[in-house]
Design a protein around this motif. Structure first.
Motif, PDB file in Angstrom:
ATOM      1  N   ASN A 159      48.542  37.060  37.125  1.00 25.82           N
ATOM      2  CA  ASN A 159      48.256  38.151  38.066  1.00 25.82           C
ATOM      3  C   ASN A 159      47.499  39.308  37.410  1.00 25.82           C
ATOM      4  OD1 ASN A 159      49.638  36.748  40.104  1.00 25.82           O
ATOM      5  ND2 ASN A 159      51.599  37.649  39.486  1.00 25.82           N
ATOM      6  N   GLY A 160      46.534  38.968  36.559  1.00 26.29           N
ATOM      7  CA  GLY A 160      45.710  39.999  35.940  1.00 26.29           C
ATOM      8  C   GLY A 160      46.372  40.755  34.812  1.00 26.29           C
ATOM      9  N   ASN A 176      37.701  39.926  36.865  1.00 29.48           N
ATOM     10  CA  ASN A 176      38.031  40.432  38.187  1.00 29.48           C
ATOM     11  C   ASN A 176      37.428  41.819  38.326  1.00 29.48           C
ATOM     12  OD1 ASN A 176      39.195  40.977  40.635  1.00 29.48           O
ATOM     13  ND2 ASN A 176      41.139  41.641  39.749  1.00 29.48           N
ATOM     14  N   LEU A 207      37.504  34.458  32.941  1.00 30.83           N
ATOM     15  CA  LEU A 207      38.201  35.403  33.797  1.00 30.83           C
ATOM     16  C   LEU A 207      37.445  36.717  33.886  1.00 30.83           C
ATOM     17  CD1 LEU A 207      41.779  34.777  32.453  1.00 30.83           C
ATOM     18  CD2 LEU A 207      40.867  34.017  34.633  1.00 30.83           C
ATOM     19  N   ASP A 237      38.630  42.874  32.470  1.00 29.68           N
ATOM     20  CA  ASP A 237      39.406  43.553  33.514  1.00 29.68           C
ATOM     21  C   ASP A 237      40.829  42.997  33.575  1.00 29.68           C
ATOM     22  OD1 ASP A 237      39.946  45.374  35.455  1.00 29.68           O
ATOM     23  OD2 ASP A 237      38.979  44.271  37.075  1.00 29.68           O
ATOM     24  N   ILE A 238      41.439  42.865  32.416  1.00 28.03           N
ATOM     25  CA  ILE A 238      42.794  42.341  32.284  1.00 28.03           C
ATOM     26  C   ILE A 238      43.673  43.404  31.631  1.00 28.03           C
ATOM     27  CG2 ILE A 238      44.231  40.603  31.141  1.00 28.03           C
ATOM     28  CD1 ILE A 238      42.588  39.403  33.337  1.00 28.03           C
TER      29      ILE A 238
END
Length: 366
Positions: free
Chosen positions: A360-361, A106, A104, A316-317
């Protein structure tokens, strides 16, 4: 996944496997080469010094009371401890015949160069390897920026390079100084150093390898702290703006602050931590402090909250704790970018019982 194969391997390693289970495991290892490789990897990981140090400090009685609802007592200590060690070392046992999961990350903003005139250039998406910005010639790749400004004037305005969450980047300054930047970091710098000093400002985390120039000292500003350099390699971490850290790998630096008259000359192998009043000096572990440059975060007796901060920067979570007790759990080991977040979270849940949801992050620990 073959049922209970992980438990059989751990019981074998801990020396508490039954004769019947031992025979079953040996047959599996002889007939399935992939499992044999996984078992060898587990043996190697549990023999590492960090694993041995962790096991030697375990309080069996406390651990049993906390986890007795999940284990048979005769097997508990080594089964649970070995599983914990393997997950925090990136244990390989859970990968056999499981679907691969995409790591993951983003990164909506990527690597952004903001010029002094306000113009923004997304360096992570650019298809140009070279570009002209005023008098400067920029050499750009997805991982680094280098430039020269041969016709620069004496007055050079400051530019800002921002590295977003999930990214890292290398900047080569006009004087040849190299700067490796960790995720969620930024540096303010000119296109040329034309004065008596070379000065930049940094926030987040960065490793500097400074080009030697005795006639023009190199100065790094970080909040209330300044680092005066000649020819030096050092790491500066300002993720905690209250307690910035400066670790010296080689050379010599002099540390000053706006709020103190204390002046500290740091020696290689030592780091200084500023507490808004004075600097405290101590030796640092090079692997732990500089591991981020290889995409590795080594942690010892760190809370899950501490790991949450790293997960936020690297993947980026956003991380949320619905269960405050979970945020205080201590862990020792390593988190790697290459292994990805999903597998780490799955293994963490299997060995500690911590529940999580990634949607959703947002990563929520329950």
């Amino acid at each position: 996944m073959i049922p209970n194969i992980e438990q059989l391997m751990l019981e074998k390693l801990s020396g508490c496997i039954s004769e019947e289970d031992d025979a079953q495991l040996r047959q599996l290892l002889e007939t399935v080469p992939e499992l044999s490789e996984i078992y060898k990897g587990m043996q190697e990981q549990l023999s590492q010094p960090i694993a041995q140090a962790y096991l030697s400090k375990l309080d069996e009685g406390v651990l049993w009371e906390q986890n007795k609802h999940r284990f048979i007592q005769r097997k508990f200590r080594w089964w649970y401890a070995a599983a914990s060690i393997l997950v925090i070392l990136g244990g390989s046992m859970f990968y056999y015949k499981q679907p691969s999961k995409k790591q993951l990350a983003n990164n909506p903003t990527g690597i952004v160069l903001q010029l002094a005139n306000g113009q923004q250039i997304d360096l992570s998406d650019t298809t140009q390897s070279m570009m002209k910005v005023g008098s400067a010639q920029l050499h750009v790749s997805s991982k680094s920026l280098q430039y020269n400004a041969a016709n620069a004037t004496a007055d050079m305005p400051m530019n800002v390079l921002r590295v977003s969450a999930g990214k890292d980047y290398k900047l080569v300054l006009a004087d040849g100084t190299e700067v490796w930047m960790n995720a969620k970091s930024e540096i303010r710098f000119p296109m040329a150093f034309n004065g008596k000093t070379r000065e930049v400002t940094v926030s987040g985390e960065a490793y500097f390898s400074v080009k030697q120039d005795p006639a023009r000292p190199f100065i790094v500003h970080a909040g209330d702290v300044s680092v005066d350099v000649l020819g030096t390699a050092f790491n500066i971490n300002t993720y905690s703006s209250v307690n910035p850290r400066i670790a010296l790998a080689s050379g010599k630096v002099v540390l000053k602050s706006k709020n103190s008259v204390q002046v500290v000359q740091l020696s290689p192998g030592y780091e200084a931590v500023y507490n808004q009043q004075f600097f405290s000096i101590d030796a640092f572990d090079k692997r732990n402090t500089l591991g981020w440059m290889e995409g590795k975060y080594y942690f010892r007796n760190a809370t899950l909250k501490d790991l949450g901060d790293v997960i936020n920067r690297w993947f980026d979570i956003d991380v949320v704790f619905e269960n405050s007790a979970a945020s205080r759990i201590d862990l020792t080991g390593i988190l790697t970018k290459q292994d990805g977040l999903n597998d780490f979270l799955d293994n963490l849940g299997k060995t500690t019982g911590i529940k999580h949801e990634l949607k959703n992050g947002v990563l929520t620990f329950r």
